[in-house]
Scaffold this motif. Structure first.
Motif, PDB file in Angstrom:
ATOM      1  N   UNK A 203       0.750  -1.132   0.149  1.00  0.00           N
ATOM      2  CA  UNK A 203      -0.069  -0.129   0.023  1.00  0.00           C
ATOM      3  C   UNK A 203       0.772   1.290  -0.176  1.00  0.00           C
ATOM      4  N   UNK A 204       0.177   2.572  -0.527  1.00  0.00           N
ATOM      5  CA  UNK A 204       0.862   3.575  -0.358  1.00  0.00           C
ATOM      6  C   UNK A 204       1.790   4.073   1.002  1.00  0.00           C
ATOM      7  N   UNK A 205       1.010   3.847   2.004  1.00  0.00           N
ATOM      8  CA  UNK A 205       1.460   4.159   3.233  1.00  0.00           C
ATOM      9  C   UNK A 205       2.725   3.182   3.587  1.00  0.00           C
ATOM     10  N   UNK A 206       2.907   2.284   3.165  1.00  0.00           N
ATOM     11  CA  UNK A 206       4.336   1.276   3.210  1.00  0.00           C
ATOM     12  C   UNK A 206       5.337   2.021   2.741  1.00  0.00           C
ATOM     13  N   UNK A 207       5.281   2.449   1.580  1.00  0.00           N
ATOM     14  CA  UNK A 207       6.296   3.113   1.088  1.00  0.00           C
ATOM     15  C   UNK A 207       6.702   4.347   1.727  1.00  0.00           C
ATOM     16  N   UNK A 208       5.591   5.125   2.319  1.00  0.00           N
ATOM     17  CA  UNK A 208       5.902   6.308   3.170  1.00  0.00           C
ATOM     18  C   UNK A 208       6.613   6.069   4.350  1.00  0.00           C
ATOM     19  N   UNK A 209       6.229   5.019   5.145  1.00  0.00           N
ATOM     20  CA  UNK A 209       6.850   4.890   6.248  1.00  0.00           C
ATOM     21  C   UNK A 209       8.172   4.022   6.046  1.00  0.00           C
ATOM     22  N   UNK A 210       8.327   3.151   5.058  1.00  0.00           N
ATOM     23  CA  UNK A 210       9.785   2.667   4.770  1.00  0.00           C
ATOM     24  C   UNK A 210      10.654   3.879   4.453  1.00  0.00           C
ATOM     25  N   UNK A 211      10.394   4.999   3.728  1.00  0.00           N
ATOM     26  CA  UNK A 211      11.098   6.073   3.472  1.00  0.00           C
ATOM     27  C   UNK A 211      11.522   6.836   4.603  1.00  0.00           C
ATOM     28  N   UNK A 212      10.460   7.113   5.372  1.00  0.00           N
ATOM     29  CA  UNK A 212      10.500   7.818   6.729  1.00  0.00           C
ATOM     30  C   UNK A 212      11.507   7.325   7.704  1.00  0.00           C
ATOM     31  N   UNK A 213      11.349   5.833   7.669  1.00  0.00           N
ATOM     32  CA  UNK A 213      12.219   5.160   8.850  1.00  0.00           C
ATOM     33  C   UNK A 213      13.502   5.027   8.311  1.00  0.00           C
ATOM     34  N   UNK A 214      13.970   5.117   6.897  1.00  0.00           N
ATOM     35  CA  UNK A 214      15.351   5.292   6.719  1.00  0.00           C
ATOM     36  C   UNK A 214      15.863   6.729   6.897  1.00  0.00           C
TER      37      UNK A 214
END
Length: 256
Positions: A203-214
């Protein structure tokens, strides 16, 4: 048509990108919507006009790297885990400013910290079923980027799963997919043959969360659709379809 058979649990076996058949089929695929709607948006978001050295992670047969060199003159570090894909890239798209590398894991040990101006991963995350592995790749992108450098992910849009576009359909019409679930992808080749692949639903939120987490900041999501000036001009090419009203791609961009 290439296919992936179900395993003993009823799930389909992941696409083998190392297979010569898959690499050849992907090379033959006409990336029409990607050329018109996907890659230009990625290049603009990465501000390639100001970049000197660009990383193409998951370069496949080198089509994107070749466009970057041709349009912007940047040096491109193009990496992939598939020897079959790299064989095609080096045969068909060798260029003095493209440096092809084979990688067997997520780490890019040959690149120093902060040595890349801009990085992209086109259709990489959707072909990985492990969220931890995706996180490792994104963390590595963050490491090799210089401060202020930008990273873009281009994938098929999880919000238009099952929609038939001019050259592909990702997922079954009317079906809802859970996070990380496998989807059947059908690519339409110019010769009339099809290529069946297996990808994963993020889902879109997964991409946002992964980039933010990095550690990426100023994260933006883009879902381009076609305008009148973006319709295909080839008279005998595939017909433009739902691209005019439904966004086929999700582009996620973050800055270091």
């Amino acid at each position: 048509m290439g296919s992936s058979a179900p395993d003993g649990r009823g799930e389909r076996v992941s696409t083998s990108w190392e297979a010569d058949e898959i690499a050849a089929g992907f090379e033959a695929y006409d990336d029409l919507p990607e050329r018109i709607l996907g890659y230009p948006c990625v290049f603009d978001a990465l501000r390639l006009d100001d970049a000197t050295r660009v990383l193409d992670y998951g370069c496949g047969p080198g089509k994107v790297a070749e466009r970057i060199v041709g349009d912007y003159g940047c040096a491109v570090v193009a990496v992939d885990s598939s020897p079959a894909m790299l064989t095609i890239a080096q045969r068909e798209r060798a260029h003095p400013r493209i440096d092809y590398h084979h990688v067997s894991g997520e780490q890019l040990s040959f690149l120093a910290d902060g040595s890349i101006d801009a990085a992209m991963a086109c259709y990489v995350c959707i072909n990985i079923g492990s969220l931890d592995r995706i996180k490792s790749i994104v963390a590595e992108m963050y490491r090799v980027l210089r401060p202020g450098g930008r990273y873009a992910v281009l994938d098929t849009n999880p919000n238009t799963t099952g929609v038939q576009f001019s050259t592909f359909r990702s997922g079954e019409p009317g079906r809802r997919y859970s996070t990380g679930q496998q989807r059947r992808v059908l690519l339409r080749r110019p010769d009339g043959q099809g290529l069946e692949l297996i990808d994963y639903h993020w889902p879109s939120r997964t991409y946002r969360e992964v980039l933010a987490g990095a550690g990426f900041r100023d994260i933006t999501l883009h879902e381009p659709v076609s305008g009148e000036g973006e319709r295909p001009s080839k008279p005998h090419g595939p017909a433009w379809g739902n691209e005019t009203t439904r966004p086929p791609f999700l582009i996620v961009v973050g800055e270091k």
